[in-house]
Design an enzyme around this catalytic site. Structure first.
Site, PDB file in Angstrom:
ATOM      1  N   HIS A 141     -20.573  32.682  -4.824  1.00  0.00           N
ATOM      2  CA  HIS A 141     -21.181  32.200  -6.066  1.00  0.00           C
ATOM      3  C   HIS A 141     -21.744  30.800  -5.838  1.00  0.00           C
ATOM      4  CE1 HIS A 141     -21.969  32.461 -10.316  1.00  0.00           C
ATOM      5  NE2 HIS A 141     -21.418  31.278 -10.513  1.00  0.00           N
ATOM      6  N   HIS A 168     -25.819  28.209 -13.694  1.00  0.00           N
ATOM      7  CA  HIS A 168     -25.615  29.358 -12.804  1.00  0.00           C
ATOM      8  C   HIS A 168     -25.782  30.634 -13.613  1.00  0.00           C
ATOM      9  CE1 HIS A 168     -21.311  30.301 -14.104  1.00  0.00           C
ATOM     10  NE2 HIS A 168     -21.629  29.212 -14.784  1.00  0.00           N
ATOM     11  N   CYS A 193     -26.736  34.723  -9.409  1.00  0.00           N
ATOM     12  CA  CYS A 193     -26.579  33.277  -9.174  1.00  0.00           C
ATOM     13  C   CYS A 193     -27.503  32.767  -8.076  1.00  0.00           C
ATOM     14  CB  CYS A 193     -25.118  32.945  -8.866  1.00  0.00           C
ATOM     15  SG  CYS A 193     -24.459  33.683  -7.350  1.00  0.00           S
TER      16      CYS A 193
END
Length: 117
Positions: free
Chosen positions: A72, A88, A20
């Site tokens: 994340h 992502h 990510c």
């Protein structure tokens, strides 16, 4: 959006595979902009936003899998009323577009930052 479909690779930053933060790093690098490499460090850069102020190009951060720290990051591609769509790299599907309306991301959303005005 050029990276859609690229497979997940931990630590990766290329079309061969990316995680990510590698995706976000690659996108910003293409505009000659540097960001920290980890999602947790990226979350410390720029201006924190209220949910209602999030726009395309902002970064969204999450604490997934019960983690206590941000782990994340995604890049906002569209805002439709109270739904944020973001690109992502997920461990299961690689680079995809997801939504903050999905229960997993709704639960784990932490903050959004604007690093480009």
């Amino acid at each position: 959006m050029d990276y859609l479909g690229v497979r997940y690779r931990g630590g990766g930053t290329t079309r061969e595979g990316m995680d990510c933060s590698g995706l976000v790093t690659a996108v910003f690098s293409s505009f000659d902009m540097e960001l920290p490499r980890s999602s947790n460090d990226m979350a410390k850069v720029g201006e924190k936003l209220e949910f209602k102020d999030i726009k395309r190009g902002d970064l969204v951060f999450f604490k997934t899998n019960g983690r206590r720290v941000i782990n994340h990051v995604g890049l906002v591609v569209e805002v439709v009323e109270d739904e944020i769509k973001f690109i992502h790299s997920s461990t299961s599907s690689g680079v995809i577009i997801s939504s903050t309306k999905e229960p997993y991301y709704e639960r784990s959303f932490v903050q959004a930052n604007r690093v480009v005005n």
